[in-house]
Write an enzyme that holds these catalytic residues in place. Structure first.
Site, PDB file in Angstrom:
ATOM      1  N   PRO A   2       0.862  -1.296  -0.150  1.00 58.68           N
ATOM      2  CA  PRO A   2      -0.128   0.010   0.062  1.00 58.68           C
ATOM      3  C   PRO A   2       0.748   1.257  -0.104  1.00 58.68           C
ATOM      4  CG  PRO A   2      -0.836  -1.755   1.718  1.00 58.68           C
ATOM      5  CD  PRO A   2       0.630  -1.936   1.333  1.00 58.68           C
ATOM      6  N   GLU A   3       0.259   2.321  -0.778  1.00 55.81           N
ATOM      7  CA  GLU A   3       1.004   3.558  -0.807  1.00 55.81           C
ATOM      8  C   GLU A   3       0.683   4.259   0.354  1.00 55.81           C
ATOM      9  OE1 GLU A   3       2.175   5.171  -4.329  1.00 55.81           O
ATOM     10  OE2 GLU A   3       1.980   3.143  -5.631  1.00 55.81           O
ATOM     11  N   LYS A  52       4.438   5.113   4.816  1.00 54.29           N
ATOM     12  CA  LYS A  52       3.809   3.804   4.963  1.00 54.29           C
ATOM     13  C   LYS A  52       3.847   3.266   6.342  1.00 54.29           C
ATOM     14  CE  LYS A  52       5.460   3.162   0.129  1.00 54.29           C
ATOM     15  NZ  LYS A  52       6.018   2.007  -0.618  1.00 54.29           N
ATOM     16  N   ASN A 162       5.226   2.839  -6.052  1.00 53.66           N
ATOM     17  CA  ASN A 162       5.501   2.544  -7.505  1.00 53.66           C
ATOM     18  C   ASN A 162       4.311   3.409  -8.313  1.00 53.66           C
ATOM     19  OD1 ASN A 162       7.207   1.746  -9.291  1.00 53.66           O
ATOM     20  ND2 ASN A 162       6.164  -0.272  -9.503  1.00 53.66           N
ATOM     21  N   ARG A 258      11.792  -3.395  -8.770  1.00 52.21           N
ATOM     22  CA  ARG A 258      10.491  -3.087  -8.762  1.00 52.21           C
ATOM     23  C   ARG A 258      10.290  -2.637 -10.306  1.00 52.21           C
ATOM     24  NH1 ARG A 258       8.095  -1.397  -4.044  1.00 52.21           N
ATOM     25  NH2 ARG A 258       6.148  -1.437  -5.403  1.00 52.21           N
TER      26      ARG A 258
END
Length: 269
Positions: A2-3, A52, A162, A258
């Site tokens: 989760p961002e 986060k 991301n 990533r």
């Protein structure tokens, strides 16, 4: 993972539902039993997020620090409580709701010094009013690392993941592999301001939307995006699809483990 907007949404939700009153705290799984026993029946004073990381404060008793990692989730329900399903690390219950935490990377009871140490190693969070964007600029402006890597470094900038990384670079026409020290200060200031706006919108609506009105499905006569992340985006997870602005196929490569997405035309190297 989760961002940052997701953690801030959770902090606001838990602040609204639980803060200021006694709560019951348990650990059906058993891995948080000792800590839960210290907190059970006590007042949760406040909830907050930094990047986060989620913090549940219990005054002098300490703070529960949660980092969801790749697999952690919160499940929110109204009373009465039901039997636990799966491996519930922590159950929190108040006057009207209860919450189960499963699969977090971190769920630990910390003292004030330990909480301060976590925050000290994080970069500024665009969603926090006490954020100091100059701290991020100091790191970026001296770095030979790519701006794409720097935006994902939580010690440089906290909360950006991301999706926001890919989208803010596209929105400002920045090639992902440009070194941080090649960025112009005015450009960075614009990117920071954009992140603040985008991420605040993410907190409000619970998804990431980054496209301008003229690029929305209705305006372009295209089908809405179908993706479990939700929201309308320019390049994230659109490999090979036409750029919504210029029609060039969206590019993709791995960077530091990533996935990186960009438009070679709108973000020239």
């Amino acid at each position: 993972m989760p961002e940052g907007h997701t953690l801030h949404r959770l902090a606001r939700l838990h602040q609204r539902r639980y803060a200021g009153a006694p709560v019951s705290v348990g650990s059906p799984q058993g891995r948080f039993t000792t800590e839960a026993a210290k907190l059970d029946g006590q007042v949760l004073t406040s909830a907050e997020a930094h990047g986060k990381h989620l913090f549940h404060h219990y005054g002098p008793l300490g703070t529960v620090h949660v980092h969801l990692g790749l697999y952690g989730t919160f499940a929110e329900s109204t009373l009465p409580e039901a039997d636990p399903v799966g491996q519930v690390r922590m159950r929190l219950a108040g006057r009207t709701h209860w919450t189960d935490l499963r699969g977090p990377n971190r769920c630990e009871l910390l003292d004030a010094a330990q909480v301060d140490a976590i925050k000290a190693r994080l970069g500024p969070d665009p969603l926090r009013r006490d954020a100091k964007p100059d701290r991020a600029w100091e790191r970026i402006s001296r770095s030979r690392s790519s701006v794409a890597a720097l935006l994902m470094d939580q010690a440089v900038l906290a909360g950006v993941g991301n999706v926001y990384r890919a989208e803010v670079l596209f929105r400002h026409g920045v090639a992902p592999l440009v070194p941080g020290r090649a960025l112009d200060r005015a450009l960075w200031d614009d990117m920071w301001a954009d992140l603040v706006t985008l991420m605040r919108a993410g907190v409000r609506v619970g998804r990431i939307d980054t496209v301008a009105p003229e690029h929305l499905p209705a305006a372009m006569g295209r089908a809405p995006r179908e993706d479990r992340h939700g929201g309308e985006v320019y390049v994230y997870r659109r490999t090979g699809m036409p750029c919504l602005v210029c029609g060039t196929a969206v590019a993709y490569q791995d960077l530091a483990g990533r996935k990186l997405y960009w438009c070679p035309t709108c973000q020239p190297g």
